[in-house]
Scaffold this motif. Structure first.
Motif, PDB file in Angstrom:
ATOM      1  N   ASP A 182      -1.656   1.578   3.860  1.00 25.55           N
ATOM      2  CA  ASP A 182      -2.001   2.952   4.224  1.00 25.55           C
ATOM      3  C   ASP A 182      -1.630   3.931   3.110  1.00 25.55           C
ATOM      4  N   ARG A 183      -0.477   3.717   2.473  1.00 27.18           N
ATOM      5  CA  ARG A 183      -0.051   4.589   1.380  1.00 27.18           C
ATOM      6  C   ARG A 183      -0.988   4.460   0.182  1.00 27.18           C
ATOM      7  N   LEU A 184      -1.375   3.225  -0.154  1.00 29.41           N
ATOM      8  CA  LEU A 184      -2.296   3.018  -1.270  1.00 29.41           C
ATOM      9  C   LEU A 184      -3.636   3.701  -1.006  1.00 29.41           C
ATOM     10  N   ALA A 218      -4.117   6.346   0.961  1.00 24.02           N
ATOM     11  CA  ALA A 218      -3.878   7.791   0.930  1.00 24.02           C
ATOM     12  C   ALA A 218      -3.746   8.313  -0.495  1.00 24.02           C
ATOM     13  N   GLU A 219      -3.152   7.520  -1.369  1.00 23.27           N
ATOM     14  CA  GLU A 219      -2.965   7.930  -2.758  1.00 23.27           C
ATOM     15  C   GLU A 219      -4.213   7.686  -3.603  1.00 23.27           C
ATOM     16  N   GLY A 220      -5.215   7.044  -3.021  1.00 27.04           N
ATOM     17  CA  GLY A 220      -6.461   6.795  -3.722  1.00 27.04           C
ATOM     18  C   GLY A 220      -6.385   5.697  -4.764  1.00 27.04           C
ATOM     19  N   ILE A 221      -5.410   4.808  -4.631  1.00 27.18           N
ATOM     20  CA  ILE A 221      -5.290   3.730  -5.612  1.00 27.18           C
ATOM     21  C   ILE A 221      -5.680   2.374  -5.033  1.00 27.18           C
ATOM     22  N   TRP A 222      -6.291   2.376  -3.872  1.00 25.30           N
ATOM     23  CA  TRP A 222      -6.853   1.159  -3.290  1.00 25.30           C
ATOM     24  C   TRP A 222      -8.269   1.471  -2.869  1.00 25.30           C
TER      25      TRP A 222
END
Length: 48
Positions: free
Chosen positions: A19-21, A23-27
């Motif tokens: 979920d964090r990845l 949200a940060e746009g790195i996945w």
């Protein structure tokens, strides 16, 4: 801690990381969006 509890905590951690990845746009990673680019373990000549 029971094994089921350990597995559940692990899955929750994985979900938070995913979920964090997102949200940060790195996945997804730019170089791994195509499933055909993934390496199958049977195709790897040595252990990683």
């Amino acid at each position: 801690m029971k094994e089921d509890d350990h597995i559940q905590r692990h899955l929750e951690l994985c979900q938070r990381i995913f979920d964090r990845l997102l949200a940060e746009g790195i996945w997804p990673w730019p170089d791994s969006q195509n499933p055909e680019d993934l390496v199958e373990s049977k195709d790897t000549p040595t252990d990683l």
